[in-house]
Structure formats: C-alpha cells, structure tokens
Design a protein around this motif. Sequence first.
Motif, PDB file in Angstrom:
ATOM      1  N   ARG A  44      13.856  -7.213  -2.420  1.00  0.00           N
ATOM      2  CA  ARG A  44      12.419  -7.510  -2.509  1.00  0.00           C
ATOM      3  C   ARG A  44      11.658  -6.868  -1.354  1.00  0.00           C
ATOM      4  O   ARG A  44      10.554  -6.345  -1.542  1.00  0.00           O
ATOM      5  CB  ARG A  44      12.182  -9.012  -2.505  1.00  0.00           C
ATOM      6  CG  ARG A  44      12.458  -9.614  -3.856  1.00  0.00           C
ATOM      7  CD  ARG A  44      11.839 -10.933  -4.018  1.00  0.00           C
ATOM      8  NE  ARG A  44      10.409 -10.900  -3.760  1.00  0.00           N
ATOM      9  CZ  ARG A  44       9.587 -11.837  -4.150  1.00  0.00           C
ATOM     10  NH1 ARG A  44      10.035 -12.857  -4.813  1.00  0.00           N
ATOM     11  NH2 ARG A  44       8.306 -11.770  -3.867  1.00  0.00           N
ATOM     12  N   ALA A  45      12.232  -6.909  -0.157  1.00  0.00           N
ATOM     13  CA  ALA A  45      11.580  -6.294   1.002  1.00  0.00           C
ATOM     14  C   ALA A  45      11.464  -4.784   0.813  1.00  0.00           C
ATOM     15  O   ALA A  45      10.436  -4.180   1.150  1.00  0.00           O
ATOM     16  CB  ALA A  45      12.345  -6.621   2.278  1.00  0.00           C
ATOM     17  N   ALA A  46      12.505  -4.163   0.263  1.00  0.00           N
ATOM     18  CA  ALA A  46      12.467  -2.720   0.024  1.00  0.00           C
ATOM     19  C   ALA A  46      11.393  -2.385  -1.007  1.00  0.00           C
ATOM     20  O   ALA A  46      10.627  -1.421  -0.826  1.00  0.00           O
ATOM     21  CB  ALA A  46      13.836  -2.226  -0.433  1.00  0.00           C
ATOM     22  N   ARG A  47      11.319  -3.164  -2.073  1.00  0.00           N
ATOM     23  CA  ARG A  47      10.293  -2.915  -3.093  1.00  0.00           C
ATOM     24  C   ARG A  47       8.892  -3.096  -2.523  1.00  0.00           C
ATOM     25  O   ARG A  47       7.969  -2.330  -2.830  1.00  0.00           O
ATOM     26  CB  ARG A  47      10.496  -3.841  -4.283  1.00  0.00           C
ATOM     27  CG  ARG A  47      11.711  -3.474  -5.115  1.00  0.00           C
ATOM     28  CD  ARG A  47      11.906  -4.380  -6.280  1.00  0.00           C
ATOM     29  NE  ARG A  47      10.805  -4.203  -7.216  1.00  0.00           N
ATOM     30  CZ  ARG A  47      10.476  -5.072  -8.159  1.00  0.00           C
ATOM     31  NH1 ARG A  47      11.158  -6.189  -8.281  1.00  0.00           N
ATOM     32  NH2 ARG A  47       9.471  -4.844  -8.963  1.00  0.00           N
ATOM     33  N   ALA A  48       8.708  -4.090  -1.680  1.00  0.00           N
ATOM     34  CA  ALA A  48       7.395  -4.305  -1.051  1.00  0.00           C
ATOM     35  C   ALA A  48       7.058  -3.140  -0.125  1.00  0.00           C
ATOM     36  O   ALA A  48       5.905  -2.692  -0.077  1.00  0.00           O
ATOM     37  CB  ALA A  48       7.397  -5.617  -0.278  1.00  0.00           C
ATOM     38  N   THR A  49       8.059  -2.643   0.586  1.00  0.00           N
ATOM     39  CA  THR A  49       7.838  -1.511   1.488  1.00  0.00           C
ATOM     40  C   THR A  49       7.427  -0.275   0.710  1.00  0.00           C
ATOM     41  O   THR A  49       6.511   0.455   1.114  1.00  0.00           O
ATOM     42  CB  THR A  49       9.102  -1.227   2.320  1.00  0.00           C
ATOM     43  OG1 THR A  49       9.443  -2.415   3.042  1.00  0.00           O
ATOM     44  CG2 THR A  49       8.889  -0.089   3.292  1.00  0.00           C
ATOM     45  N   VAL A  50       8.088  -0.023  -0.413  1.00  0.00           N
ATOM     46  CA  VAL A  50       7.714   1.116  -1.260  1.00  0.00           C
ATOM     47  C   VAL A  50       6.274   0.942  -1.740  1.00  0.00           C
ATOM     48  O   VAL A  50       5.484   1.897  -1.727  1.00  0.00           O
ATOM     49  CB  VAL A  50       8.682   1.262  -2.457  1.00  0.00           C
ATOM     50  CG1 VAL A  50       8.135   2.239  -3.493  1.00  0.00           C
ATOM     51  CG2 VAL A  50      10.038   1.723  -1.978  1.00  0.00           C
ATOM     52  N   GLY A  51       5.908  -0.253  -2.133  1.00  0.00           N
ATOM     53  CA  GLY A  51       4.538  -0.505  -2.587  1.00  0.00           C
ATOM     54  C   GLY A  51       3.512  -0.263  -1.496  1.00  0.00           C
ATOM     55  O   GLY A  51       2.466   0.349  -1.730  1.00  0.00           O
ATOM     56  N   ILE A  52       3.810  -0.725  -0.305  1.00  0.00           N
ATOM     57  CA  ILE A  52       2.878  -0.548   0.813  1.00  0.00           C
ATOM     58  C   ILE A  52       2.749   0.921   1.182  1.00  0.00           C
ATOM     59  O   ILE A  52       1.640   1.435   1.376  1.00  0.00           O
ATOM     60  CB  ILE A  52       3.339  -1.382   2.027  1.00  0.00           C
ATOM     61  CG1 ILE A  52       3.167  -2.875   1.720  1.00  0.00           C
ATOM     62  CG2 ILE A  52       2.587  -0.983   3.284  1.00  0.00           C
ATOM     63  CD1 ILE A  52       3.858  -3.776   2.715  1.00  0.00           C
ATOM     64  N   LEU A  53       3.887   1.609   1.285  1.00  0.00           N
ATOM     65  CA  LEU A  53       3.831   3.030   1.633  1.00  0.00           C
ATOM     66  C   LEU A  53       3.161   3.847   0.538  1.00  0.00           C
ATOM     67  O   LEU A  53       2.443   4.817   0.830  1.00  0.00           O
ATOM     68  CB  LEU A  53       5.241   3.564   1.905  1.00  0.00           C
ATOM     69  CG  LEU A  53       5.908   3.056   3.179  1.00  0.00           C
ATOM     70  CD1 LEU A  53       7.345   3.550   3.251  1.00  0.00           C
ATOM     71  CD2 LEU A  53       5.129   3.487   4.414  1.00  0.00           C
ATOM     72  N   ILE A  71       9.201   8.828   0.058  1.00  0.00           N
ATOM     73  CA  ILE A  71       9.113   7.375   0.229  1.00  0.00           C
ATOM     74  C   ILE A  71      10.398   6.686  -0.218  1.00  0.00           C
ATOM     75  O   ILE A  71      10.976   5.883   0.525  1.00  0.00           O
ATOM     76  CB  ILE A  71       7.895   6.798  -0.513  1.00  0.00           C
ATOM     77  CG1 ILE A  71       6.610   7.234   0.186  1.00  0.00           C
ATOM     78  CG2 ILE A  71       7.971   5.276  -0.581  1.00  0.00           C
ATOM     79  CD1 ILE A  71       5.335   6.833  -0.536  1.00  0.00           C
ATOM     80  N   ASP A  72      10.883   6.996  -1.410  1.00  0.00           N
ATOM     81  CA  ASP A  72      12.103   6.342  -1.901  1.00  0.00           C
ATOM     82  C   ASP A  72      13.310   6.642  -1.026  1.00  0.00           C
ATOM     83  O   ASP A  72      14.112   5.757  -0.736  1.00  0.00           O
ATOM     84  CB  ASP A  72      12.398   6.742  -3.343  1.00  0.00           C
ATOM     85  CG  ASP A  72      11.484   6.055  -4.332  1.00  0.00           C
ATOM     86  OD1 ASP A  72      10.916   5.000  -3.977  1.00  0.00           O
ATOM     87  OD2 ASP A  72      11.329   6.565  -5.458  1.00  0.00           O
ATOM     88  N   SER A  73      13.441   7.889  -0.587  1.00  0.00           N
ATOM     89  CA  SER A  73      14.607   8.216   0.243  1.00  0.00           C
ATOM     90  C   SER A  73      14.521   7.569   1.619  1.00  0.00           C
ATOM     91  O   SER A  73      15.540   7.213   2.203  1.00  0.00           O
ATOM     92  CB  SER A  73      14.771   9.733   0.376  1.00  0.00           C
ATOM     93  OG  SER A  73      13.708  10.294   1.104  1.00  0.00           O
ATOM     94  N   VAL A  74      13.309   7.391   2.125  1.00  0.00           N
ATOM     95  CA  VAL A  74      13.153   6.721   3.416  1.00  0.00           C
ATOM     96  C   VAL A  74      13.499   5.244   3.293  1.00  0.00           C
ATOM     97  O   VAL A  74      14.196   4.685   4.137  1.00  0.00           O
ATOM     98  CB  VAL A  74      11.706   6.896   3.954  1.00  0.00           C
ATOM     99  CG1 VAL A  74      11.437   5.978   5.124  1.00  0.00           C
ATOM    100  CG2 VAL A  74      11.456   8.338   4.343  1.00  0.00           C
ATOM    101  N   VAL A  75      13.062   4.607   2.221  1.00  0.00           N
ATOM    102  CA  VAL A  75      13.279   3.171   2.062  1.00  0.00           C
ATOM    103  C   VAL A  75      14.694   2.868   1.593  1.00  0.00           C
ATOM    104  O   VAL A  75      15.372   2.018   2.161  1.00  0.00           O
ATOM    105  CB  VAL A  75      12.245   2.570   1.086  1.00  0.00           C
ATOM    106  CG1 VAL A  75      12.555   1.111   0.800  1.00  0.00           C
ATOM    107  CG2 VAL A  75      10.839   2.717   1.646  1.00  0.00           C
TER     108      VAL A  75
END
Length: 92
Positions: A44-53, A71-75
């Motif tokens: 969930r934290a990773a998905r939220a991070t992708v959304g924010i970025l 973005i995906d490769s960073v997260v």
Amino acid sequence: MANGEADRNAMIVALMAAARMERSLRWRALAVTRRAWTHYWTRRAARATVGILSALDDRALKDIGFDRSEIDSVVYGDGSERRRAFGCQAWH
C-alpha cells in the motif's frame, strides 16, 4: 515407582509436550500473520508513493533526480535498472 505414579508422570510429560506444540503453532501462525500484514502495508505504501510521484510535474521529478518513466523502477525496483546511477560522488 508405583504404576499410578508412572502413569501420572507420563501424562504430565504428554501435557507439557502438547502445550509446547500449541505455543509453537501459535508462534508460527503469528509469524505468518505478521508477514502478511507487513507485506500488505508495504504494498500500500508503494502504491501511494507511485500515486504521489505521478502527481508531480516533470520539473519536480527532474529536481528529485528521475524522469516520469522511472517512477515504477524507483519505487518497486532495486535501482539497478535505472538509466542513471546516482551516488555520493555525483555531488562532489
């Protein structure tokens, strides 16, 4: 030792073994639950991070140090598949 006392001692040993097994099963169940819970919140934290970025504009992403396509490769990735590698030496 009397036969009754031997039976009582055997029963005590069996009950102690059963209690150890029950504790072991509880610990295993707790460990599985803890791993699942951690995985759920990490995801969930990773998905939220992708959304924010993803909500940032390209200039803000460039200031952070990567492009929108990364973005995906960073997260989710380990960073080895990134086009550019940033280390401490890049700032000296």
